[in-house]
Design a protein around this motif. Structure first.
Motif: not given
Length: 535
Positions: A109, A130, A135, A162, A164-165, A193-194, A220
């Motif tokens: 990450l 990405k 991530q 794109h 992830d969080v 998204g997250d 998260w």
């Protein structure tokens, strides 16, 4: 599913230059696995700095591979958007220098913190990461300073990339649960998204903000062991795992190794470095002042309580959302502009010795000898602030110039009989109103680096310290010499000793300066004699 991230070694490194021992890191990683942390953000990744920084400042792949990483514990690093953006060739070449493809790296990450104005450029970097297989999370800082409309706009922009969080940070520790909810709802206008949250504990709300965020759908959450982090620190990981246990009932959580880690390593470090919320951090949170200002002042023993409060008062109006060492240094001084004063010390002092009474224990210890000395030698006696260890009728003047100290001492000054010398015309209306009815002598003051200047009704000084102001009163007053009592000094390694020695040396090397003689014990590098020489 809630994702729990711990960033102790990254955020805590602000206190120890990211120089954590191998033993600590090993026990830390084991304890994180035992409480089922999903991601450990081991540190920053960035370009070389002109200082020694430990392994967690760079968190290279080689460094990570030297560690024993428990199974199922994913590793993350953080890279600052500001460092990427200022890279000469641009953000993508900067990332290319710092990161291999994820398939060749132990890092899973990458989080990038950025300000509002850096957001779109940072998103381009996230796309590149990405594509490399990482991530990626973006951490929007100082979000509480943006309007909800601006937050909505950013969420809509983010929806085209794109990630992830999408994290948001309560950078100043000023938010409450209601504001947390409002920001989450604004982010949900464009981002599906997250979401993640990073909370600071300046006002003691870090945990309650996290709990509210989870209720509002944030998935998260990050924290640090004992809250170790810049300024007041963050939500405590040990508290988070307790709260999340009800939400993650099927997740294994053995907290014993974490408690041992705290006892063996983090409690001693907290005692040494002093992170955690206090009144100063609370005020900084309330007024939107960057916590590093408080951290720097608490770590520097030259800053007295009134200095810290004065800097906070200065920054809340002048702006302190971004840390600047220059701003900190200038905030410590309060008098700028044209000096204004109406009283000339010559009318009282000319041709006489001046005895300045400091606040050190030497005054009380040698009280009788000092009173005998004053009675027989008849110097003009100037007491700093509210010094009261000498008989009141032997003190001619009191001097004060620090605005916060003055405000705190106003009532006491009203009860003291001596005239008070202050830069009256240059003080706020609040202080002038508080001193109404007091006999005041208006001697002006301007602070200018490396400068002593003595005029009839004002002075220019390198600092707003009251000793510098008193030296100027005596010098502008054309005294014969200046005697000092109660200037005992501090331990040899105390920065206040060095600061005072520098100030006294600067004064003595200024044209027109008067001889300085300490008549009670002192550690400062000035001429000394004894108050007992006079029978």
């Amino acid at each position: 599913m809630i994702k729990l991230l711990d960033c102790t070694l990254r955020d805590g490194g602000y206190y120890n230059s990211w120089n954590f021992s191998q033993n600590l890191i090993h026990d830390y990683l084991q304890s994180m696995a035992a409480i089922s942390v999903d991601y450990v953000e081991l540190g920053f990744r960035g370009f070389p700095q002109d200082d020694f920084l430990g392994g967690c400042a760079y968190t290279t792949d080689t460094f990570i591979r030297s560690l024993t990483i428990p199974e199922n514990l994913k590793i993350g690093v953080m890279v600052n958007a500001s460092e990427l953006i200022k890279y000469a060739d641009g953000i993508i070449p900067a990332l290319h220098q710092l990161f291999k493809p994820a398939s060749d790296s132990p890092v899973s990450l990458v989080r990038i913190p950025c300000h509002y104005y850096e957001f779109e450029q940072t998103l381009l970097g996230c796309e590149w990461l990405k594509d490399q297989g990482y991530q990626v999370g973006i951490n929007l800082m100082q979000v509480a300073d943006r309007s909800l409309v601006e937050v909505q706009q950013l969420s809509q922009i983010a929806s085209h990339y794109h990630l992830d969080v999408l994290y948001f940070a309560d950078s100043m520790g000023s938010m409450n649960p209601k504001q947390t909810s409002q920001i989450i709802h604004a982010l949900r206008e464009g981002w599906s998204g997250d979401l993640g949250i990073h909370t600071h504990d300046n006002m003691g709300r870090a945990l309650s903000n996290c709990v509210q965020a989870v209720k509002d759908g944030v998935t998260w959450i990050d924290g640090t062991v004992t809250g170790m982090g810049r300024g007041a620190g963050n939500v405590k990981t040990e508290y988070l795992v307790v709260e999340l246990a009800e939400i993650r009932p099927n997740v294994s959580c053995n907290i014993i190794p974490l408690m041992e880690l705290i006892s063996n390593y983090f409690s001693p470090m907290q005692h040494e470095y002093g992170w955690g919320t206090n009144t100063y951090y609370y005020l900084a949170g309330k007024y939107g002042i960057h916590p590093t200002y408080i951290q720097e002042m608490l770590a520097d023993n030259r800053y007295l309580d009134e200095d810290i409060l004065g800097v906070i008062d200065h920054l809340k109006s002048s702006g302190g959302k971004r840390f600047s060492l220059n701003a900190l240094n200038s905030a410590r001084h309060f008098y700028t502009g044209e000096p204004i004063g109406t009283w000339s010390p010559k009318s009282l002092i000319a041709g006489r010795d001046v005895l300045i009474l400091g606040t050190g224990p030497g005054v009380e210890v040698h009280q009788q000898a000092l009173e005998n000395f004053i009675s027989s030698q008849h110097p003009i006696v100037i007491a700093l602030n509210t010094q009261t260890h000498i008989a009141s009728d032997l003190i001619d003047l009191r001097a004060a110039c620090h605005p916060v100290r003055l405000l705190a001492d106003c009532q006491e000054h009203l009860n003291l009989s001596q005239p008070l010398v202050i830069p009256y015309s240059m003080l706020s209306k609040d202080i002038r109103n508080e001193l109404e009815g007091k006999e005041l002598l208006d001697f002006g003051l301007v602070v200018q680096s490396e400068t002593f200047k003595f005029e009839d009704n004002y002075c220019i000084l390198p600092t707003s310290m009251v000793i510098a102001y008193s030296l100027a009163i005596a010098t502008s007053g054309r005294a014969k010499k200046i005697l000092l009592a109660g200037f005992d000094g501090y331990g040899s390694d105390d920065l206040r000793n060095h600061e005072m020695d520098y100030l006294l040396n600067l004064y003595s090397s200024t044209p027109g300066a008067l001889p300085l003689v300490a008549i009670t014990p002192t550690k400062y590098r000035i001429k000394r004699t004894s108050v007992y020489e006079v029978g």
